[in-house]
Design a protein around this motif. Structure first.
Motif, PDB file in Angstrom:
ATOM      1  N   LYS A  48      13.115   9.556  -1.458  1.00  0.00           N
ATOM      2  CA  LYS A  48      13.889   9.978  -0.282  1.00  0.00           C
ATOM      3  C   LYS A  48      13.011  10.553   0.815  1.00  0.00           C
ATOM      4  O   LYS A  48      13.488  10.895   1.899  1.00  0.00           O
ATOM      5  CB  LYS A  48      14.946  11.009  -0.705  1.00  0.00           C
ATOM      6  N   GLU A  49      11.723  10.690   0.532  1.00  0.00           N
ATOM      7  CA  GLU A  49      10.804  11.317   1.491  1.00  0.00           C
ATOM      8  C   GLU A  49      10.135  10.332   2.419  1.00  0.00           C
ATOM      9  O   GLU A  49       9.933  10.597   3.588  1.00  0.00           O
ATOM     10  CB  GLU A  49       9.692  12.063   0.724  1.00  0.00           C
ATOM     11  N   SER A  50       9.732   9.189   1.849  1.00  0.00           N
ATOM     12  CA  SER A  50       8.901   8.268   2.624  1.00  0.00           C
ATOM     13  C   SER A  50       9.108   6.838   2.134  1.00  0.00           C
ATOM     14  O   SER A  50       9.680   6.609   1.061  1.00  0.00           O
ATOM     15  CB  SER A  50       7.423   8.647   2.482  1.00  0.00           C
ATOM     16  N   GLN A  51       8.644   5.921   2.955  1.00  0.00           N
ATOM     17  CA  GLN A  51       8.717   4.510   2.580  1.00  0.00           C
ATOM     18  C   GLN A  51       7.297   3.953   2.607  1.00  0.00           C
ATOM     19  O   GLN A  51       6.564   4.199   3.570  1.00  0.00           O
ATOM     20  CB  GLN A  51       9.575   3.761   3.597  1.00  0.00           C
ATOM     21  N   SER A  52       6.918   3.224   1.552  1.00  0.00           N
ATOM     22  CA  SER A  52       5.578   2.630   1.534  1.00  0.00           C
ATOM     23  C   SER A  52       5.655   1.150   1.183  1.00  0.00           C
ATOM     24  O   SER A  52       6.333   0.764   0.222  1.00  0.00           O
ATOM     25  CB  SER A  52       4.696   3.299   0.476  1.00  0.00           C
ATOM     26  N   TYR A  53       4.962   0.353   1.967  1.00  0.00           N
ATOM     27  CA  TYR A  53       4.722  -1.043   1.610  1.00  0.00           C
ATOM     28  C   TYR A  53       3.257  -1.167   1.230  1.00  0.00           C
ATOM     29  O   TYR A  53       2.383  -0.667   1.943  1.00  0.00           O
ATOM     30  CB  TYR A  53       5.016  -1.960   2.801  1.00  0.00           C
ATOM     31  N   VAL A  54       2.997  -1.820   0.106  1.00  0.00           N
ATOM     32  CA  VAL A  54       1.619  -2.020  -0.332  1.00  0.00           C
ATOM     33  C   VAL A  54       1.299  -3.503  -0.186  1.00  0.00           C
ATOM     34  O   VAL A  54       2.078  -4.354  -0.625  1.00  0.00           O
ATOM     35  CB  VAL A  54       1.414  -1.599  -1.804  1.00  0.00           C
ATOM     36  N   VAL A  55       0.169  -3.785   0.467  1.00  0.00           N
ATOM     37  CA  VAL A  55      -0.278  -5.176   0.601  1.00  0.00           C
ATOM     38  C   VAL A  55      -1.642  -5.312  -0.058  1.00  0.00           C
ATOM     39  O   VAL A  55      -2.401  -4.335  -0.162  1.00  0.00           O
ATOM     40  CB  VAL A  55      -0.343  -5.610   2.087  1.00  0.00           C
ATOM     41  N   GLN A  56      -1.939  -6.529  -0.500  1.00  0.00           N
ATOM     42  CA  GLN A  56      -3.178  -6.733  -1.253  1.00  0.00           C
ATOM     43  C   GLN A  56      -3.857  -8.036  -0.832  1.00  0.00           C
ATOM     44  O   GLN A  56      -3.181  -9.027  -0.525  1.00  0.00           O
ATOM     45  CB  GLN A  56      -2.861  -6.809  -2.741  1.00  0.00           C
ATOM     46  N   GLN A  57      -5.185  -8.003  -0.848  1.00  0.00           N
ATOM     47  CA  GLN A  57      -5.980  -9.228  -0.662  1.00  0.00           C
ATOM     48  C   GLN A  57      -7.290  -9.030  -1.401  1.00  0.00           C
ATOM     49  O   GLN A  57      -7.972  -8.024  -1.179  1.00  0.00           O
ATOM     50  CB  GLN A  57      -6.229  -9.473   0.834  1.00  0.00           C
ATOM     51  N   GLY A  58      -7.643  -9.975  -2.274  1.00  0.00           N
ATOM     52  CA  GLY A  58      -8.807  -9.758  -3.126  1.00  0.00           C
ATOM     53  C   GLY A  58      -8.614  -8.446  -3.872  1.00  0.00           C
ATOM     54  O   GLY A  58      -7.553  -8.206  -4.457  1.00  0.00           O
ATOM     55  N   LYS A  59      -9.638  -7.578  -3.813  1.00  0.00           N
ATOM     56  CA  LYS A  59      -9.525  -6.272  -4.491  1.00  0.00           C
ATOM     57  C   LYS A  59      -9.054  -5.179  -3.534  1.00  0.00           C
ATOM     58  O   LYS A  59      -9.067  -3.998  -3.895  1.00  0.00           O
ATOM     59  CB  LYS A  59     -10.894  -5.878  -5.056  1.00  0.00           C
ATOM     60  N   ILE A  60      -8.677  -5.564  -2.326  1.00  0.00           N
ATOM     61  CA  ILE A  60      -8.324  -4.560  -1.314  1.00  0.00           C
ATOM     62  C   ILE A  60      -6.821  -4.295  -1.354  1.00  0.00           C
ATOM     63  O   ILE A  60      -6.023  -5.224  -1.246  1.00  0.00           O
ATOM     64  CB  ILE A  60      -8.679  -5.060   0.107  1.00  0.00           C
ATOM     65  N   ARG A  61      -6.456  -3.017  -1.498  1.00  0.00           N
ATOM     66  CA  ARG A  61      -5.039  -2.653  -1.453  1.00  0.00           C
ATOM     67  C   ARG A  61      -4.819  -1.630  -0.346  1.00  0.00           C
ATOM     68  O   ARG A  61      -5.486  -0.596  -0.321  1.00  0.00           O
ATOM     69  CB  ARG A  61      -4.613  -2.025  -2.783  1.00  0.00           C
ATOM     70  N   LEU A  62      -3.917  -1.935   0.555  1.00  0.00           N
ATOM     71  CA  LEU A  62      -3.552  -1.007   1.623  1.00  0.00           C
ATOM     72  C   LEU A  62      -2.137  -0.514   1.374  1.00  0.00           C
ATOM     73  O   LEU A  62      -1.237  -1.314   1.111  1.00  0.00           O
ATOM     74  CB  LEU A  62      -3.608  -1.703   2.991  1.00  0.00           C
ATOM     75  N   VAL A  63      -1.949   0.784   1.439  1.00  0.00           N
ATOM     76  CA  VAL A  63      -0.621   1.394   1.316  1.00  0.00           C
ATOM     77  C   VAL A  63      -0.221   1.866   2.706  1.00  0.00           C
ATOM     78  O   VAL A  63      -0.951   2.649   3.329  1.00  0.00           O
ATOM     79  CB  VAL A  63      -0.650   2.592   0.341  1.00  0.00           C
ATOM     80  N   LEU A  64       0.907   1.371   3.211  1.00  0.00           N
ATOM     81  CA  LEU A  64       1.355   1.702   4.561  1.00  0.00           C
ATOM     82  C   LEU A  64       2.594   2.570   4.428  1.00  0.00           C
ATOM     83  O   LEU A  64       3.620   2.111   3.913  1.00  0.00           O
ATOM     84  CB  LEU A  64       1.636   0.411   5.326  1.00  0.00           C
ATOM     85  N   THR A  65       2.494   3.818   4.827  1.00  0.00           N
ATOM     86  CA  THR A  65       3.535   4.806   4.542  1.00  0.00           C
ATOM     87  C   THR A  65       4.106   5.398   5.816  1.00  0.00           C
ATOM     88  O   THR A  65       3.354   5.797   6.714  1.00  0.00           O
ATOM     89  CB  THR A  65       2.941   5.930   3.659  1.00  0.00           C
ATOM     90  N   SER A  66       5.446   5.470   5.870  1.00  0.00           N
ATOM     91  CA  SER A  66       6.148   6.098   6.995  1.00  0.00           C
ATOM     92  C   SER A  66       7.085   7.183   6.466  1.00  0.00           C
ATOM     93  O   SER A  66       7.641   7.048   5.379  1.00  0.00           O
ATOM     94  CB  SER A  66       6.990   5.067   7.754  1.00  0.00           C
TER      95      SER A  66
END
Ligand code: FE2
Length: 378
Positions: free
Chosen positions: A61-79
């Motif tokens: 209920k605090e935040s929303q995160s989408y995680v995307v990945q390519q190769g070994k790279i993971r980005l977490v995008l949080t609002s």
């Protein structure tokens, strides 16, 4: 490469025991104002794939995160989902920005205790989160500015990403552009703070200094900066630290510090095995890169010797080349990917070289100054 770097470190610290073994970068978390749209951009323009999701539908209920990945790279995008959160404050101060560089460790509690013992400031104490797929232990410490390092221990976890996340299935899956792993992540720190943060990585995290550049190496007619590159024991983590140096005009580092309201991550360098294909794909998807004048290529081969690639596509795409004692590298830098002139990406292909493109600094910084001039911030 790792073995050679290890032996270099053993020469520097013959008796050193690595008190903070790190397996690699676990993820990079950005605080952004619209995680859904940011994730779409990273997929469309940079070739990341949908990976995981957390939000109201998963009980967050605090935040929303989408995680995307390519190769070994993971980005977490949080609002943030609410008013008055730490995430919202970070976005207000810095715009969309990197909050956490998460490091994959086998023992998060030990990583936390060893670094705290050596003077790290706690961000949060070791905490275990669980779901039906097992458990993950995390702990975190502060580094420069508002940036933090999260230690992630996931050896007892088989889920998609972390407890609290579900798999993100999407009908939209643009092709990868061939990004493999994070080569290095650069921090910009304030005036006279480079040594302080180099010392932090050396003493608190057990890193060694790989290279240092002074303002004679990195200056143009107008602006200058200094840099020290810190690396962990196995060489998988490399953090160059930049500080501004005196010049006739305002350096790109000062511009960053002004817009960011403090120290923070300046660029993320990601590795590819074929920079020509990667950059061709990224440009066709709308990513804009810094361009050096075409005369950069006139005497390029005299400067760097023979290379495997044809010169024409390098020139066409604006890819830079540099050579050191061990080989050469190809690199190119995006324009900032945020409204503010802060964070950008570097695409790098190493062909033996372990350095950072010192031979390109001047041409590159002159290109940045042309951008600064257009922004009215030089
Ligand atoms: Fe770089």
């Amino acid at each position: 490469m790792i073995t050679e770097m290890k032996s270099t470190l053993e020469k520097i610290f013959p008796e050193a025991e690595d008190f903070l073994p790190i397996n690699g970068t676990d993820y990079v978390e950005f605080y952004v104002s619209n995680a859904l749209q940011a994730a779409h951009y990273y997929k469309t323009a940079l070739g990341f794939q949908s990976f995981a999701y957390s939000g109201l539908e998963t009980g967050n209920k605090e935040s929303q995160s989408y995680v995307v990945q390519q190769g070994k790279i993971r980005l977490v995008l949080t609002s943030p989902l609410k008013l008055g959160t730490e995430i919202g404050k970070h976005i207000d101060e810095k715009g969309d920005a990197v909050k956490a560089i998460a490091l994959w460790v086998d023992d998060a509690e030990k990583a936390y205790n060893e670094t705290i013992k050596r003077g790290a400031k706690s961000y949060f104490e070791p905490v275990v989160s669980k779901d039906e797929n097992g458990e993950v232990k995390k702990a975190a410490i502060h580094t420069y500015g508002e940036t933090v390092h999260v230690f992630v221990e996931r050896k007892n976890y088989n889920g998609v990403f972390l407890p609290g996340f579900k798999k993100w299935d999407s009908s939209y899956s643009p092709d990868s552009v061939g990004l493999k792993y994070i080569d290095h992540m650069v921090g910009n720190v304030g005036w006279n703070e480079m040594d302080k943060w180099a010392k932090f990585y050396r003493e608190v995290m057990g890193f060694a200094q790989l290279i240092s550049f002074d303002d004679k190496d990195i200056s143009t007619e107008y602006t200058a900066l200094m840099s020290k590159v810190m690396t962990n024991g196995n060489g998988r983590i490399k953090f160059p630290i930049n500080e501004p140096a005196d010049g006739l005009k305002k350096s790109q580092i000062e511009e960053y510090l002004d817009f960011y309201n403090g120290a923070g991550v300046q660029h993320i360098a990601v590795a590819t095995d074929n920079i020509i294909e990667t950059v061709t794909a990224m440009q066709s998807r709308g990513v804009e890169f810094l361009k050096v004048p075409s005369n950069y290529y006139d005497s390029l081969l005299d400067r760097v010797g023979s290379i495997d690639e044809d010169l024409a596509p390098l020139k066409e795409l604006g890819i830079l080349v540099d050579r050191d004692e061990e080989g050469y590298l190809l690199q190119i830098f995006t324009k900032p990917l945020e409204p503010r002139p802060t964070l950008f990406f570097e695409i790098i292909q190493r062909k033996g070289a372990k350095s950072f493109g010192k031979g390109n600094f001047k041409a590159l910084f002159e290109a940045i100054e042309r951008e600064q001039e257009m922004r009215g911030t030089l």
